[in-house]
Scaffold this motif. Structure first.
Motif, short mmCIF file in Angstrom:
data_model
loop_
_atom_site.label_atom_id
_atom_site.label_comp_id
_atom_site.label_asym_id
_atom_site.label_seq_id
_atom_site.Cartn_x
_atom_site.Cartn_y
_atom_site.Cartn_z
N GLN A 187 8.63 3.16 -6.23
CA GLN A 187 8.01 4.39 -5.84
C GLN A 187 7.64 4.10 -4.30
O GLN A 187 6.91 2.88 -4.03
N MET A 188 8.23 4.90 -3.46
CA MET A 188 7.91 4.59 -2.21
C MET A 188 7.24 5.90 -1.49
O MET A 188 7.98 7.26 -1.59
N ASN A 189 6.08 5.70 -1.05
CA ASN A 189 5.25 6.74 -0.33
C ASN A 189 5.16 6.59 0.90
O ASN A 189 5.42 5.48 1.53
N GLY A 193 0.71 -1.27 -0.04
CA GLY A 193 0.07 -0.18 0.02
C GLY A 193 0.88 1.21 -0.07
O GLY A 193 0.27 2.24 -0.13
N ARG A 194 2.17 1.20 0.40
CA ARG A 194 2.93 2.33 0.25
C ARG A 194 3.92 2.12 -0.93
O ARG A 194 4.42 3.39 -1.41
N PHE A 195 4.57 1.30 -1.30
CA PHE A 195 5.70 1.06 -2.10
C PHE A 195 4.99 0.27 -3.36
O PHE A 195 4.18 -0.50 -3.50
N THR A 196 5.19 0.93 -5.00
CA THR A 196 4.90 0.36 -5.98
C THR A 196 6.38 0.08 -6.92
O THR A 196 6.85 0.86 -7.13
N PHE A 197 6.16 -1.07 -7.27
CA PHE A 197 7.06 -1.49 -8.30
C PHE A 197 6.82 -1.21 -9.69
O PHE A 197 5.33 -1.56 -10.03
N GLU A 251 11.58 3.22 9.74
CA GLU A 251 12.01 2.05 9.81
C GLU A 251 12.35 1.85 8.41
O GLU A 251 12.70 0.48 7.93
N ASP A 252 12.14 2.45 7.29
CA ASP A 252 12.21 2.19 5.93
C ASP A 252 13.67 2.51 5.59
O ASP A 252 14.30 2.05 4.47
N THR A 253 14.37 2.92 6.58
CA THR A 253 15.80 3.50 6.51
C THR A 253 16.51 2.06 6.16
O THR A 253 16.35 1.18 7.02
N ASN A 254 17.22 2.03 5.02
CA ASN A 254 18.13 0.74 4.52
C ASN A 254 18.96 0.97 3.52
O ASN A 254 18.58 2.05 2.98
N VAL A 255 19.52 0.05 2.84
CA VAL A 255 20.28 0.09 1.65
C VAL A 255 19.39 -0.81 0.72
O VAL A 255 19.01 -1.96 1.22
#
Length: 115
Positions: A81-83, A65-69, A88-92
């Motif tokens: 696309q990251m909305n 519901g937040r990210f779309t490939f 906690e989405d902090t990552n490589v």
């Protein structure tokens, strides 16, 4: 030589958006699936989004519901696309292509979400 080159990472405030890109070049051959993983320091690399022909796109529960490939075949590029980003989405973030011959990874791009 196959290359996956990522771009679009950076620093964003909580609730913000980013779009990651992964440009694929070289002769990969037949592809089973493609998508994105992410990895925190000292942690496992976890699937974020995985696309397979005939199977659609699967997402990790934490990003549904937040990210779309998406992908642009003409540009040999895939996107994430990251909305509504959260700390906690902090990552490589790593893009990948799972081809018949072998598995390919991008070099990774850092996404940092501040509070």
């Amino acid at each position: 030589q196959v290359q996956l080159v990522e771009s679009g990472g950076g620093l964003v405030q909580s609730g913000g958006s980013l779009t990651l890109s992964c440009a694929v070049s070289g002769s990969i051959g037949s592809i089973n699936n493609m998508g994105w993983y992410r990895q925190g320091s000292g942690q496992h690399r976890d699937m974020v989004a995985s696309f397979a022909w005939g199977g659609g796109t699967q997402y990790a529960d934490s990003v549904k519901g937040r990210f779309t490939f998406s992908r642009d075949n003409a540009k040999n590029t895939m996107y994430l696309q990251m909305n509504s980003l959260k700390p906690e989405d902090t990552n490589v973030y790593y893009c990948y292509v799972d081809a018949v011959r072998r598995h390919y990874w991008g070099q990774g791009t850092q996404v940092t979400v501040s509070t």
